[in-house]
Structures are given as C-alpha cells and as structure tokens.
Scaffold this motif. Structure first.
Motif, PDB file in Angstrom:
ATOM      1  N   LYS A   1       0.680  -1.119  -0.067  1.00 41.22           N
ATOM      2  CA  LYS A   1      -0.044  -0.003  -0.194  1.00 41.22           C
ATOM      3  C   LYS A   1       0.887   1.319  -0.086  1.00 41.22           C
ATOM      4  CE  LYS A   1      -4.190   1.476   0.040  1.00 41.22           C
ATOM      5  NZ  LYS A   1      -5.165   1.107  -1.079  1.00 41.22           N
ATOM      6  N   LEU A   2       1.107   1.791  -1.245  1.00 39.39           N
ATOM      7  CA  LEU A   2       2.077   2.880  -1.586  1.00 39.39           C
ATOM      8  C   LEU A   2       1.383   4.169  -1.514  1.00 39.39           C
ATOM      9  CD1 LEU A   2       4.200   0.939  -3.927  1.00 39.39           C
ATOM     10  CD2 LEU A   2       4.560   1.335  -1.436  1.00 39.39           C
ATOM     11  N   ALA A   3       0.013   4.234  -1.664  1.00 42.64           N
ATOM     12  CA  ALA A   3      -0.643   5.637  -1.794  1.00 42.64           C
ATOM     13  C   ALA A   3      -1.996   5.259  -1.265  1.00 42.64           C
ATOM     14  CB  ALA A   3      -1.084   5.821  -3.391  1.00 42.64           C
ATOM     15  N   PRO A   4      -2.699   6.229  -0.702  1.00 43.54           N
ATOM     16  CA  PRO A   4      -3.888   6.103   0.092  1.00 43.54           C
ATOM     17  C   PRO A   4      -5.187   5.276  -0.707  1.00 43.54           C
ATOM     18  CG  PRO A   4      -3.143   8.211   0.108  1.00 43.54           C
ATOM     19  CD  PRO A   4      -2.280   7.622  -0.741  1.00 43.54           C
ATOM     20  N   ILE A   5      -5.063   5.529  -2.179  1.00 40.69           N
ATOM     21  CA  ILE A   5      -6.157   5.086  -2.903  1.00 40.69           C
ATOM     22  C   ILE A   5      -5.403   4.234  -4.126  1.00 40.69           C
ATOM     23  CG2 ILE A   5      -8.152   5.563  -4.325  1.00 40.69           C
ATOM     24  CD1 ILE A   5      -8.583   8.188  -2.632  1.00 40.69           C
ATOM     25  N   TYR A   6      -6.193   3.084  -4.174  1.00 38.53           N
ATOM     26  CA  TYR A   6      -5.573   2.349  -5.489  1.00 38.53           C
ATOM     27  C   TYR A   6      -6.742   1.901  -6.262  1.00 38.53           C
ATOM     28  CZ  TYR A   6      -0.922   0.580  -3.721  1.00 38.53           C
ATOM     29  OH  TYR A   6       0.225   0.252  -3.392  1.00 38.53           O
ATOM     30  N   CYS A   7      -6.498   2.074  -7.479  1.00 39.56           N
ATOM     31  CA  CYS A   7      -7.449   1.833  -8.557  1.00 39.56           C
ATOM     32  C   CYS A   7      -6.835   0.732  -9.538  1.00 39.56           C
ATOM     33  CB  CYS A   7      -7.916   2.937  -9.339  1.00 39.56           C
ATOM     34  SG  CYS A   7      -8.741   4.442  -8.221  1.00 39.56           S
ATOM     35  N   ALA A   8      -7.511  -0.151 -10.036  1.00 40.84           N
ATOM     36  CA  ALA A   8      -7.275  -1.004 -11.106  1.00 40.84           C
ATOM     37  C   ALA A   8      -8.195  -0.854 -12.228  1.00 40.84           C
ATOM     38  CB  ALA A   8      -7.611  -2.750 -10.643  1.00 40.84           C
ATOM     39  N   THR A   9      -7.853  -1.208 -13.587  1.00 36.59           N
ATOM     40  CA  THR A   9      -8.547  -0.940 -14.586  1.00 36.59           C
ATOM     41  C   THR A   9      -9.027  -2.273 -15.487  1.00 36.59           C
ATOM     42  OG1 THR A   9      -6.962  -0.651 -16.219  1.00 36.59           O
ATOM     43  CG2 THR A   9      -7.406   1.145 -14.771  1.00 36.59           C
ATOM     44  N   TRP A  10      -9.808  -1.998 -16.510  1.00 36.84           N
ATOM     45  CA  TRP A  10      -9.971  -3.437 -17.050  1.00 36.84           C
ATOM     46  C   TRP A  10      -9.018  -3.918 -18.219  1.00 36.84           C
ATOM     47  CZ3 TRP A  10     -10.818  -2.318 -22.250  1.00 36.84           C
ATOM     48  CH2 TRP A  10     -11.035  -0.965 -22.584  1.00 36.84           C
ATOM     49  N   GLY A  11      -7.722  -3.224 -17.957  1.00 36.62           N
ATOM     50  CA  GLY A  11      -6.588  -3.498 -18.978  1.00 36.62           C
ATOM     51  C   GLY A  11      -6.268  -5.119 -18.841  1.00 36.62           C
ATOM     52  N   HIS A  12      -6.796  -5.462 -17.724  1.00 35.16           N
ATOM     53  CA  HIS A  12      -6.865  -7.140 -17.580  1.00 35.16           C
ATOM     54  C   HIS A  12      -8.212  -7.274 -17.127  1.00 35.16           C
ATOM     55  CE1 HIS A  12      -5.886 -11.319 -17.473  1.00 35.16           C
ATOM     56  NE2 HIS A  12      -6.120 -11.510 -16.239  1.00 35.16           N
ATOM     57  N   PRO A  13      -9.356  -7.833 -17.843  1.00 36.01           N
ATOM     58  CA  PRO A  13     -10.542  -7.528 -17.284  1.00 36.01           C
ATOM     59  C   PRO A  13     -10.900  -8.635 -16.395  1.00 36.01           C
ATOM     60  CG  PRO A  13     -10.590  -8.458 -19.538  1.00 36.01           C
ATOM     61  CD  PRO A  13      -9.158  -8.316 -19.332  1.00 36.01           C
ATOM     62  N   ALA A  14     -10.775  -8.616 -14.949  1.00 37.01           N
ATOM     63  CA  ALA A  14     -10.949  -9.508 -14.173  1.00 37.01           C
ATOM     64  C   ALA A  14     -10.823  -8.920 -12.782  1.00 37.01           C
ATOM     65  CB  ALA A  14     -10.292 -10.815 -14.060  1.00 37.01           C
ATOM     66  N   THR A  15     -11.632  -9.225 -11.796  1.00 34.77           N
ATOM     67  CA  THR A  15     -11.341  -8.709 -10.558  1.00 34.77           C
ATOM     68  C   THR A  15     -10.107  -9.143  -9.850  1.00 34.77           C
ATOM     69  OG1 THR A  15     -12.340  -8.493  -8.212  1.00 34.77           O
ATOM     70  CG2 THR A  15     -12.553 -10.685  -9.289  1.00 34.77           C
ATOM     71  N   THR A  16      -9.273  -8.012  -9.341  1.00 34.28           N
ATOM     72  CA  THR A  16      -7.925  -8.371  -8.852  1.00 34.28           C
ATOM     73  C   THR A  16      -7.837  -9.324  -7.451  1.00 34.28           C
ATOM     74  OG1 THR A  16      -7.881  -6.559  -7.349  1.00 34.28           O
ATOM     75  CG2 THR A  16      -7.462  -6.279  -9.649  1.00 34.28           C
ATOM     76  N   GLY A  17      -9.138  -9.238  -6.857  1.00 35.14           N
ATOM     77  CA  GLY A  17      -8.949  -9.703  -5.381  1.00 35.14           C
ATOM     78  C   GLY A  17      -7.916  -9.219  -4.539  1.00 35.14           C
ATOM     79  N   LEU A  18      -7.270  -8.262  -4.551  1.00 32.40           N
ATOM     80  CA  LEU A  18      -6.612  -7.890  -3.634  1.00 32.40           C
ATOM     81  C   LEU A  18      -7.152  -6.939  -2.768  1.00 32.40           C
ATOM     82  CD1 LEU A  18      -3.403  -6.860  -6.094  1.00 32.40           C
ATOM     83  CD2 LEU A  18      -3.343  -8.481  -4.243  1.00 32.40           C
ATOM     84  N   PRO A  19      -6.944  -7.260  -1.302  1.00 32.25           N
ATOM     85  CA  PRO A  19      -7.252  -6.166  -0.428  1.00 32.25           C
ATOM     86  C   PRO A  19      -7.068  -4.829  -0.368  1.00 32.25           C
ATOM     87  CG  PRO A  19      -5.863  -7.603   0.817  1.00 32.25           C
ATOM     88  CD  PRO A  19      -6.010  -8.230  -0.793  1.00 32.25           C
TER      89      PRO A  19
END
Length: 671
Positions: free
Chosen positions: A408-426
């Motif tokens: 956790k290197l920043a207060p807010i993390y976002c993922a995109t559909w560059g790989h279209p699947a839920t990441t599962g990362l907390p």
C-alpha cells in the motif's frame, strides 16, 4: 553525460596492453610478452591483456600455456571473448570436447543460441569419457538454448532424459514443466509437477508452478471444470501449508500470475468456492500477506495529504506495458488529456523495452520513471512521490506489478480493465470500467468497488488506416470465398462453440474461416485437431474450410481486416483492440453479448456506434447473423457503410476523461 572515471592503474595497464599488441603485430614477441605480463600484474582483471597474451602463446605453439592464461582470466571475468579464445586453445591442443564446450558457452553468452546449440551437440558427440556432471551442465545449457529459441519441444525432450539420469536435480523438473506448459502439453506437465512436488515437498516454487498449470487449449468443458477444481485445491493447499515469511514464497509469487484462469469461460459456470471472484480473493489475500511480511514498511497506506483547494491531485499510473501494447495504447488518452490545472500525473513504467508509446507517456507526465525488475526501487519512488491515487492499468499479466499492488504505497488504489478481471487484492479500492461494457448488477462480480465511466471509458485518437496493398492471393484465398475472419488468441476459443463454424459452413458453401496461429505450432495443432473434429461430426472437412495464417505483423494484420467479408468474435471473452481494428476497416463483426464484462466488450463498442444488428444473444442467433452476412451482399454492404458513417463516435470522446477526473476529485476531497 558524466565522463567515466578510469583509475590510474587501469589506465597504465591498458597502456602496456596496447603496447604489447603493437609489438605482437610487428613480430617482436618477447617485447609483447613482457608488456602483457606488466599489464596483468598491474590490473589482473584486464580482459584484453589475457586475450593478447594468450594469442601470443598460441602463435608460439604453446596451447597449454594459452589455456592456463585464459583460465586465469576466468577468475576475474567470463566474457564471450575469453570463453571463445579458451575454446580455440583447447582445439589447438587437440581436445575437441573441451573446445566445443567453451565455444558453446561463448556463443550462448553472446545470445547466438543456434551456434551454441551446434557446439554443444558437437561436444556431446565426442564426450563419452567425461564425467556425468559436465554432461549434465552441457545438456542443461543446450536445453536452455532451445528454450531461448522457443523450441520448447526439443528442450522438453532433453529434460525428460536428464530426469531419468539425474532424478534428484530439482531444476530439471522446473525447466521441464516450463517447456511443456509453453507448448500446451499441460497434462504431462501436471503429471511431472505432481511427481516433483512429492519428491521435493519443501520446494515452494514447484507448488506454485503446479498451481499455474492451466491449459492453453481445452478439449472439453469437463476438462475446464476439472482444471478449475484442481486450481482451487492447489491454491487452498498452498495457503494452508506455505510460510509467508519464507524468501522462497516471495520469489514464487513473483514468477507468474493466474493469467489463464480468466479464459475458462463465463462465471455462471462456476459457483461458490470455484467462482473467479472467490479464487481471486483467496489468492489476492495470500499475495498481500506475503508482500507485507517481507516489506512491513509498506503495510499501511501513507496518510492522505492535506490538500488545499489550489493543490493539484497527484495521480500515478503504473504498468509494465507503457509501450506498443494493447494496454499501453488504450489508456494513453487518460494521461494525454489530463487537466493539468487540476492534476499532476506520474507514470511508472516497469517493463523492459521502450518505444514511441513510452516516449508519449513520458511526454505527457510531470514525473516519469522507467524502472525494470526492481520492486523495492519502484515502491520507494511511488511512496516518496506522495500520490493521492495510484492506478494500476492492468493487474493479472505481470507478476511484479501484482506484487507491488500487494503493498500500500498510496492512500487510494484503482485497477482498470486492462486485464478484465477482479483483482481480489484487499489493497485495491476501486475497479474502473465503463458503462457500455458492464451488465446490470455488475458489481456482484467484483471484490473492489466498481466505477463505470461514460461510454467506453477510454479516449481514442482516430486511427489512420493504411491503403490496401495486399490481395487475397497473397494468402492463397480465392476471390470467390466469403472470408470469415476470427483473429483472437487461440486460448479464447472454448470447445463448446467449435460446431458454430461448421454450422455456418453447411449453409455458406464458399465460406473460408481464417484464424491466426499461436506463437507455438504445437498449440495451434491442438486447436486445429479439436476444431476439425467438430467439422467431422457435421460431415465436413475442416481443412477445406479453415485457414491458419502464421503470426502477422501489424501492417499485414490490418490488410487482412480490409480483405475480410465478416468478422467472427469469440464467446465469453471477446475482442476489444481487435474489434476497434475491425471497425476501422468497416468490417461487420458478429459478437455474442455475455453476462460479464469481458464477454461484452465488442457489444459495447457496437452499441456506441449504434450498429446492433450483429450482436447476438444466443448461439443460434450468432449463426443466423453470420450466415445472413455471408450470403447477403447487400446486407453486408449496408452494415459496412453504417460502420463507416458512425465510427467517428469512438474517437476523441472527452466524456470519459471528464468522468474519470470527476471520480478522482470525489476520492480526494479538499481538506
């Protein structure tokens, strides 16, 4: 550029070495020998001095002394030049196996793998009297060269033989598993991995290697289900039995991802513990625990900055594909069109090679960092930049980026559909998708909070399409054939839909189905065998109707799009970039709209155009649309024209940028 500082010793030794070379060229051998010896005495690691001195000794017909000189050099450095010279010295002494051994090493160090293969084979043909450990090293080197040339079948054959001879060498099993998986021999790879795990129960890497052995090509739907069950079982065992504090565990999670898990089909096939959402969450939680165990300083997010109204929001984008790649191309518009009055953009490129797309990301960024294969350095840079938001443009293809996302290197993390699947990362707070790509109640498929941007969610510049320069004859396609182009990666084709092509062919007699081969012919052959069996069941010959083209460069691929009559999309994991290319070529594309985002990408693009006539909602409807387009020239032409008239709707869409930046501003309120 800062000038390199050369120490006085190196400078003096180089002077004596150069002087020795001059004496050698003029035939003053004794003087040359004296200068080379002075150079070596002053700087024992000076490669050129050993090369010159060894050449002098060979000239004096003293190959053994030359060998001694080169071997002394190897105590300091193993350059291709020293290894080659040592090989030639052994040949001069009459010892061919040793000569070929070192020449092979030299060639492999120089990345001349075919030459290395030739030398290693010459060694093996003459090495009967040498000890088995040396033969083991040479055979492993030989197999590694085959792997470098993507000739994994030859590498696998070598490793099979070595395992019979050296069953206690764990690296042989690892390399055999890798070779088999690359060419799609997953059943044998799983068998070998099971043996290896039983033989070496403490080798964590082997357990992860077995976990990731998901088939590239499935033969039946039952095989898909069994593979999913096997993955779930192995994942549970790893989580229960593996120490998160072991360095081997950290290394193992960095060796691969669960990439092929997303190519097993519609999530409605899998319930409960076998659902992708559940499995991704299990793996994501485990990965997070491993990462923070080894990097506890990045366990907790840094506190949010106290941002005044005039302060710009700091947004970072991290990816291994900020280059000519689907991900790099699709998301460049986010960075290019960022409002510089409101946002500071930082980019972190973790891939290896840079190109013109990389240059554009750097041009559009306030801060740009190209850091390859160094998790600690990238993480420290991100943490030091005090970002408000860090966006992962893909999570699921690059293991190192996935590891960084586990911190956790920043207060807010976002993922995109560059790989279209839920990441599962907390650690991931939001998953950014698009309104036209997601179904109703899409949030049920994600572990993250789902954000849907307007339209397709990306900003695209209008492409320039090259003029048509190739003809059908260049690919041995008849002018009378109806070309159905299906150009997805072969691992997207699921066995339950193989009969669709034959059913179209039964009604469109001049149909020709064109596919693009896999990187490895062995994988293509597996898909061909399965597809042709579906044609056989319908009383047709797959070879008469199907054409598999080799891998094409991008210009050739675009030419093929222009020559095709109809595009056929894949079920349950559609195209996106390929669909954009088809639209640019005005190619009518038949697609099936599924229940999750990655099965709706092409449909979303067509809805944006308002060209919905080629969106199917069942297999039978898909076939009917494809048949009609193949037989009815007027319908096909009308849709081509409709695409041409409306494709502008895909480009220069600033609404998605506005939506993205509104979301960012909501995430980072003024304090």
């Amino acid at each position: 550029m800062t000038d390199q500082i050369i120490s006085p010793d190196v400078e003096l030794a180089t002077f004596h070495c150069q002087l020795g070379s001059q004496f050698l060229e003029s035939g003053r051998l004794a003087a040359a020998e004296s200068e080379y010896q002075k150079a070596i005495a002053i700087c024992p690691g000076l490669t050129n001095a050993y090369l010159g001195y060894g050449a002098l000794l060979l000239l004096q017909n003293q190959p053994q002394q030359a060998i001694n000189t080169y071997e002394k050099a190897l105590e300091y450095t193993s350059t291709p030049e020293i290894l080659s010279a040592l090989g030639l010295a052994w040949l001069a002494l009459g010892n061919e196996p040793q000569g070929y051994y070192y020449l092979g090493l030299s060639a492999s160090y120089s990345c001349d793998y075919q030459t290395a293969i030739n030398y290693y084979n010459q060694y093996l043909a003459n090495c009967q009297e040498y000890e088995s450990s040396i033969n083991l090293e040479v055979k492993v080197n030989l197999a590694n060269c085959y792997q470098r040339l993507n000739q994994y079948n030859y590498a696998a054959a070598i490793y099979r033989g070595l395992i019979d001879e050296f069953p206690q060498v764990v690296e042989l099993y690892v390399n055999l598993i890798l070779s088999l998986s690359e060419i799609g021999e997953i059943a044998e790879a799983i068998t070998m991995a099971t043996v290896a795990v039983n033989n070496f129960p403490d080798q964590i890497y082997l357990k992860f290697a077995k976990l990731r052995l998901l088939p590239i090509i499935y033969n039946t739907t039952a095989e898909i289900f069994a593979s999913r069950q096997g993955f779930a079982k192995d994942l549970n065992a790893i989580i229960e039995e593996t120490s998160i504090f072991d360095n081997a565990t950290l290394q193992a999670v960095g060796e691969g991802t669960n990439f092929y898990l997303q190519y097993q089909g519609d999530e409605q096939l899998f319930k409960g513990g076998l659902s992708e959402k559940n499995l991704q969450r299990q793996y994501g939680n485990f990965l997070h625990r491993v990462m923070v165990a080894h990097y506890p300083q990045w366990r907790e997010a840094p506190p949010p900055r106290r941002r005044a109204k005039s302060d710009k929001i700091r947004v970072g984008y991290i990816c291994s594909f900020l280059q000519w790649h689907t991900v790099g191309n699709l998301f460049l518009g986010w960075v290019k069109n960022s409002d510089r009055q409101k946002f500071q953009v930082y980019c972190y490129y973790t891939g290896q090679e840079a190109d013109q797309i990389t240059d554009l990301y750097q041009q559009y960024s306030e801060g740009f960092y190209h850091i390859y294969n160094n998790i600690e350095q990238v993480s420290q840079q991100i943490y030091s930049d005090r970002l408000d938001i860090l966006v992962f443009l893909e999570l699921g293809m690059c293991p190192q980026t996935l590891q960084i996302a586990g911190l956790k290197l920043a207060p807010i993390y976002c993922a995109t559909w560059g790989h279209p699947a839920t990441t599962g990362l907390p650690t991931i707070d939001y998953f950014i998708s698009a309104e036209l790509l997601e179904p109703a109640h899409a949030e049920t498929y994600y572990n993250e909070h789902l954000i849907c941007l307007p339209n397709l969610g990306i900003y695209l510049d209008q492409p320039s399409f090259p003029p048509l320069e190739k003809s059908r004859s260049d690919w041995q396609i008849s002018a009378h054939d109806i070309i159905y182009l299906s150009c997805q990666s072969l691992f997207k084709y699921l066995p339950q839909y193989d009969d669709i092509y034959g059913k179209i062919a039964q009604r469109v007699h001049q149909s020709k189905f064109v596919f693009i081969s896999h990187w490895y012919q062995e994988v293509t052959a597996k898909f061909q065998k399965r597809l042709y069996a579906a044609f056989d069941k319908l009383g047709l010959s797959g070879e008469d109707y199907c054409l598999f083209l080799p891998r094409l460069n991008y210009a050739e691929y675009l030419q093929l799009q222009s020559l095709a009559d109809v595009g056929l999309d894949t079920f349950q994991f559609t195209g996106f970039a390929t669909t954009l290319d088809a639209i640019a070529a005005n190619l009518p594309l038949v697609t099936h709209e599924g229940t999750i985002m990655r099965s709706r990408q092409s449909a979303g693009i067509l809805r944006r155009l308002g060209v919905t006539e080629t969106i199917a909602y069942s297999e039978s409807e898909y076939i009917e649309i494809a048949v009609k387009l193949g037989l009815d020239h007027e319908t096909r032409t009308a849709i081509k024209q409709k695409i041409k008239n409306r494709r502008f709707r895909l480009y220069n869409d600033l609404k998605c940028i506005e939506g993205l930046e509104e979301f960012y501003q909501t995430c980072v309120p003024v304090k």
